[in-house]
Design an enzyme around this catalytic site. Sequence first.
Site: not given
Length: 132
Positions: A85, A11, A89
């Site tokens: 959020c 996050c 990645c």
Amino acid sequence: MPGKPSVLFVCVHNAGRSQMAAAWLAHLAGDRVEVRSAGSDPGDAVNPAAVEAMAEVGIDISAEAPKVLAADAVRASDVCITMGCGDTCPVFPGKRYLDWDLADPAGQGVDAVRAIRDEIRTLVEGLIKEIA
């Protein structure tokens, strides 16, 4: 997943949702799963309301600190979970990527964070059934 599975919770600030998720997974799965958490723009400290909400269920995250997301953490993880959020990645072949759409505990009081904490627990319990 052969061997011990590894999960990375991501996050942006790594101060609320991802910290609670990592703590739940470590608490519920024990040493059956390797747990990491990180954020692309880590905060200065873990959200005090998240610390309080987790303490209410007997899990102490007061000593945790937000960590920066590194490609190596993604590479070393079998499952990478973003926490609704908007963070992303680095993508590596063979990894499983999930996004859990969760409310943001930032600026919320402990009453609001309890519901997020409980939703995270339910999601973590489902994850454990799948991977551990």
